[in-house]
Design a protein around this motif. Structure first.
Motif, PDB file in Angstrom:
ATOM      1  N   TRP A 101       0.841  -1.194   0.000  1.00  0.00           N
ATOM      2  CA  TRP A 101       0.000   0.000   0.000  1.00  0.00           C
ATOM      3  C   TRP A 101       0.879   1.247   0.000  1.00  0.00           C
ATOM      4  O   TRP A 101       1.794   1.374   0.812  1.00  0.00           O
ATOM      5  N   LEU A 102       0.600   2.141  -0.918  1.00  0.00           N
ATOM      6  CA  LEU A 102       1.328   3.401  -1.026  1.00  0.00           C
ATOM      7  C   LEU A 102       0.352   4.543  -0.775  1.00  0.00           C
ATOM      8  O   LEU A 102      -0.759   4.548  -1.310  1.00  0.00           O
ATOM      9  N   HIS A 103       0.774   5.504   0.007  1.00  0.00           N
ATOM     10  CA  HIS A 103      -0.093   6.603   0.430  1.00  0.00           C
ATOM     11  C   HIS A 103       0.500   7.934  -0.044  1.00  0.00           C
ATOM     12  O   HIS A 103       1.716   8.145   0.021  1.00  0.00           O
ATOM     13  N   TYR A 104      -0.383   8.826  -0.474  1.00  0.00           N
ATOM     14  CA  TYR A 104       0.055  10.101  -1.039  1.00  0.00           C
ATOM     15  C   TYR A 104      -0.767  11.241  -0.448  1.00  0.00           C
ATOM     16  O   TYR A 104      -1.966  11.105  -0.198  1.00  0.00           O
ATOM     17  N   GLN A 105      -0.096  12.358  -0.258  1.00  0.00           N
ATOM     18  CA  GLN A 105      -0.767  13.622   0.040  1.00  0.00           C
ATOM     19  C   GLN A 105      -0.201  14.656  -0.921  1.00  0.00           C
ATOM     20  O   GLN A 105       1.009  14.892  -0.957  1.00  0.00           O
ATOM     21  N   ARG A 106      -1.079  15.259  -1.702  1.00  0.00           N
ATOM     22  CA  ARG A 106      -0.675  16.215  -2.715  1.00  0.00           C
ATOM     23  C   ARG A 106      -1.358  17.547  -2.469  1.00  0.00           C
ATOM     24  O   ARG A 106      -2.528  17.597  -2.082  1.00  0.00           O
ATOM     25  N   ASP A 107      -0.615  18.624  -2.697  1.00  0.00           N
ATOM     26  CA  ASP A 107      -1.200  19.954  -2.708  1.00  0.00           C
ATOM     27  C   ASP A 107      -1.821  20.135  -4.092  1.00  0.00           C
ATOM     28  O   ASP A 107      -1.122  20.453  -5.062  1.00  0.00           O
ATOM     29  N   LEU A 108      -3.124  19.903  -4.178  1.00  0.00           N
ATOM     30  CA  LEU A 108      -3.795  19.867  -5.470  1.00  0.00           C
ATOM     31  C   LEU A 108      -3.696  21.200  -6.193  1.00  0.00           C
ATOM     32  O   LEU A 108      -3.425  21.248  -7.407  1.00  0.00           O
ATOM     33  N   ALA A 109      -3.911  22.297  -5.474  1.00  0.00           N
ATOM     34  CA  ALA A 109      -3.842  23.617  -6.105  1.00  0.00           C
ATOM     35  C   ALA A 109      -2.437  23.900  -6.629  1.00  0.00           C
ATOM     36  O   ALA A 109      -2.260  24.455  -7.718  1.00  0.00           O
ATOM     37  N   ALA A 110      -1.408  23.511  -5.857  1.00  0.00           N
ATOM     38  CA  ALA A 110      -0.027  23.727  -6.295  1.00  0.00           C
ATOM     39  C   ALA A 110       0.306  22.859  -7.497  1.00  0.00           C
ATOM     40  O   ALA A 110       0.993  23.312  -8.425  1.00  0.00           O
ATOM     41  N   ASP A 111      -0.156  21.610  -7.492  1.00  0.00           N
ATOM     42  CA  ASP A 111       0.088  20.734  -8.649  1.00  0.00           C
ATOM     43  C   ASP A 111      -0.567  21.297  -9.905  1.00  0.00           C
ATOM     44  O   ASP A 111       0.027  21.291 -10.990  1.00  0.00           O
ATOM     45  N   TYR A 112      -1.795  21.780  -9.757  1.00  0.00           N
ATOM     46  CA  TYR A 112      -2.490  22.347 -10.918  1.00  0.00           C
ATOM     47  C   TYR A 112      -1.755  23.580 -11.441  1.00  0.00           C
ATOM     48  O   TYR A 112      -1.563  23.740 -12.647  1.00  0.00           O
ATOM     49  N   ARG A 113      -1.349  24.435 -10.517  1.00  0.00           N
ATOM     50  CA  ARG A 113      -0.644  25.653 -10.935  1.00  0.00           C
ATOM     51  C   ARG A 113       0.666  25.306 -11.632  1.00  0.00           C
ATOM     52  O   ARG A 113       1.048  25.935 -12.626  1.00  0.00           O
ATOM     53  N   ARG A 114       1.359  24.308 -11.122  1.00  0.00           N
ATOM     54  CA  ARG A 114       2.615  23.879 -11.746  1.00  0.00           C
ATOM     55  C   ARG A 114       2.371  23.379 -13.168  1.00  0.00           C
ATOM     56  O   ARG A 114       3.132  23.689 -14.090  1.00  0.00           O
ATOM     57  N   VAL A 115       1.315  22.596 -13.357  1.00  0.00           N
ATOM     58  CA  VAL A 115       1.060  21.967 -14.649  1.00  0.00           C
ATOM     59  C   VAL A 115       0.426  22.944 -15.638  1.00  0.00           C
ATOM     60  O   VAL A 115       0.815  22.993 -16.813  1.00  0.00           O
ATOM     61  N   TYR A 116      -0.540  23.749 -15.164  1.00  0.00           N
ATOM     62  CA  TYR A 116      -1.314  24.597 -16.074  1.00  0.00           C
ATOM     63  C   TYR A 116      -0.939  26.083 -15.996  1.00  0.00           C
ATOM     64  O   TYR A 116      -1.412  26.882 -16.808  1.00  0.00           O
ATOM     65  N   GLY A 117      -0.117  26.456 -15.019  1.00  0.00           N
ATOM     66  CA  GLY A 117       0.349  27.834 -14.957  1.00  0.00           C
ATOM     67  C   GLY A 117      -0.654  28.830 -14.439  1.00  0.00           C
ATOM     68  O   GLY A 117      -0.488  30.042 -14.629  1.00  0.00           O
ATOM     69  N   GLU A 118      -1.694  28.366 -13.753  1.00  0.00           N
ATOM     70  CA  GLU A 118      -2.712  29.256 -13.196  1.00  0.00           C
ATOM     71  C   GLU A 118      -3.432  28.552 -12.065  1.00  0.00           C
ATOM     72  O   GLU A 118      -3.261  27.342 -11.865  1.00  0.00           O
ATOM     73  N   ALA A 119      -4.229  29.294 -11.321  1.00  0.00           N
ATOM     74  CA  ALA A 119      -5.000  28.700 -10.237  1.00  0.00           C
ATOM     75  C   ALA A 119      -6.126  27.841 -10.808  1.00  0.00           C
ATOM     76  O   ALA A 119      -6.677  28.148 -11.864  1.00  0.00           O
ATOM     77  N   PRO A 120      -6.483  26.764 -10.117  1.00  0.00           N
ATOM     78  CA  PRO A 120      -7.536  25.889 -10.634  1.00  0.00           C
ATOM     79  C   PRO A 120      -8.932  26.448 -10.396  1.00  0.00           C
ATOM     80  O   PRO A 120      -9.162  27.221  -9.466  1.00  0.00           O
ATOM     81  N   GLY A 121      -9.863  26.029 -11.255  1.00  0.00           N
ATOM     82  CA  GLY A 121     -11.272  26.262 -10.991  1.00  0.00           C
ATOM     83  C   GLY A 121     -11.794  25.195 -10.046  1.00  0.00           C
ATOM     84  O   GLY A 121     -11.032  24.437  -9.445  1.00  0.00           O
ATOM     85  N   LYS A 122     -13.109  25.136  -9.911  1.00  0.00           N
ATOM     86  CA  LYS A 122     -13.703  24.165  -9.008  1.00  0.00           C
ATOM     87  C   LYS A 122     -13.394  22.736  -9.452  1.00  0.00           C
ATOM     88  O   LYS A 122     -13.299  22.439 -10.645  1.00  0.00           O
ATOM     89  N   VAL A 123     -13.241  21.865  -8.460  1.00  0.00           N
ATOM     90  CA  VAL A 123     -13.148  20.440  -8.730  1.00  0.00           C
ATOM     91  C   VAL A 123     -14.554  19.931  -8.998  1.00  0.00           C
ATOM     92  O   VAL A 123     -15.443  20.044  -8.152  1.00  0.00           O
ATOM     93  N   ILE A 124     -14.783  19.379 -10.187  1.00  0.00           N
ATOM     94  CA  ILE A 124     -16.113  18.910 -10.555  1.00  0.00           C
ATOM     95  C   ILE A 124     -16.197  17.383 -10.626  1.00  0.00           C
ATOM     96  O   ILE A 124     -17.264  16.844 -10.916  1.00  0.00           O
ATOM     97  N   GLY A 125     -15.098  16.722 -10.335  1.00  0.00           N
ATOM     98  CA  GLY A 125     -15.159  15.267 -10.314  1.00  0.00           C
ATOM     99  C   GLY A 125     -13.831  14.640  -9.976  1.00  0.00           C
ATOM    100  O   GLY A 125     -12.770  15.254 -10.176  1.00  0.00           O
ATOM    101  N   VAL A 126     -13.878  13.444  -9.435  1.00  0.00           N
ATOM    102  CA  VAL A 126     -12.692  12.606  -9.279  1.00  0.00           C
ATOM    103  C   VAL A 126     -13.014  11.247  -9.869  1.00  0.00           C
ATOM    104  O   VAL A 126     -14.187  10.846  -9.962  1.00  0.00           O
ATOM    105  N   GLY A 127     -11.988  10.537 -10.259  1.00  0.00           N
ATOM    106  CA  GLY A 127     -12.209   9.211 -10.812  1.00  0.00           C
ATOM    107  C   GLY A 127     -10.970   8.360 -10.694  1.00  0.00           C
ATOM    108  O   GLY A 127      -9.877   8.847 -10.398  1.00  0.00           O
ATOM    109  N   VAL A 128     -11.155   7.080 -10.917  1.00  0.00           N
ATOM    110  CA  VAL A 128     -10.037   6.143 -10.979  1.00  0.00           C
ATOM    111  C   VAL A 128     -10.139   5.412 -12.307  1.00  0.00           C
ATOM    112  O   VAL A 128     -11.221   5.248 -12.878  1.00  0.00           O
TER     113      VAL A 128
END
Length: 268
Positions: free
Chosen positions: A220-247
């Protein structure tokens, strides 16, 4: 009756996107086990159910069923379906995914502000990784485990290329792509952890590698991510609302089999 050309076009589009199996992450529409379009999720009054403000846990649900608010999503009817079921894994109840050359996802529609709840927590366990899998190549794009977050945004800001692609997806699948998707993926071993790769058809789908190769399989591997920081890093701006998660556990590109266990997903 659909023409052969229309069916071929639908299948080509699905293959081109690679991950359209979760194109409707932010939508309430569901699919029946047979892959036919089902009615949207509704409340007790028969009205469309509002997106959730909390992600229903896997550990709190009974084995053999899916937790409230989680729905299978099948886009390509020409492929076998990845099977998802809650089951005991050791001392916990987790979501077991079994992909047999398949690419079906599971999703939960949400309405969450990542500026207020930006810590994404998730866990998974994978017994085996195919070393040929490569998220940067469409023909090799399989993963034993993916955690996908869909974001809202201003579609008027999309490039002309992306607007045309989004229109094609909606026309041929009936689903509207989210403004952006960020996918935390387990790569076959060709890419370093924390590397980022865009989908080969659109920059609105980005892969962030959090595991690579088979060194940590079977645990089992466990993760904690700063979602807003990851989005900003990838897309270069602040994220909008989270409208879904999936696997998504898939093996359709390489025609291989994958298994994965998913633990609870949280946004805090």
């Amino acid at each position: 009756m659909k023409s052969v050309a229309a069916v071929d076009r639908r299948q080509w589009l699905a293959r081109s996107l690679g991950l359209c199996a979760l194109a409707g992450l932010g939508a309430c529409a569901t699919r029946s086990p047979e892959g036919e379009t089902a009615s949207p999720a509704v409340d007790g009054m028969g009205h469309p159910a509002a997106p959730a403000t909390e992600i229903q846990t896997f550990s709190g649900a009974a084995p053999g069923q899916l937790p409230t608010g989680w729905f299978p999503y099948v886009l390509r009817r020409d492929l076998p379906r990845t099977r998802y079921a809650l089951a005991r894994e050791g001392s916990r109840v987790a979501l077991h995914a079994q992909a047999r050359r398949s690419a079906t996802g599971l999703h939960c529609a949400l309405d969450i502000d990542p500026a207020q709840r930006r810590t994404l927590g998730f866990s998974w366990k994978v017994p085996h990784v195919h070393d040929q899998a490569d998220v940067s190549a469409a023909e090799l794009d399989d993963c034993p485990a993916r955690l996908i977050v869909a974001f809202d945004g201003d579609h008027a800001r999309l490039s002309l290329r992306d607007r045309l692609l989004f229109d094609q997806v909606e026309l041929f699948t009936g689903q509207r792509l989210p403004f952006a998707m960020l996918m935390y993926v387990w790569d076959g071993g060709r890419h370093a952890v924390e590397s980022v790769h865009r989908n080969h058809r659109t920059a609105r789908i980005q892969y962030l590698t959090v595991e690579s190769g088979g060194a940590r399989t079977g645990q089992w591997l466990h993760y904690q991510r700063d979602l807003a920081a990851d989005y900003r890093r990838v897309y270069g701006e602040a994220p909008g609302k989270v409208i879904g998660v999936g696997v998504l556990t898939d093996g359709d590109a390489l025609k291989t089999d994958h298994d994965a266990w998913y633990g609870d997903i949280t946004l805090a």
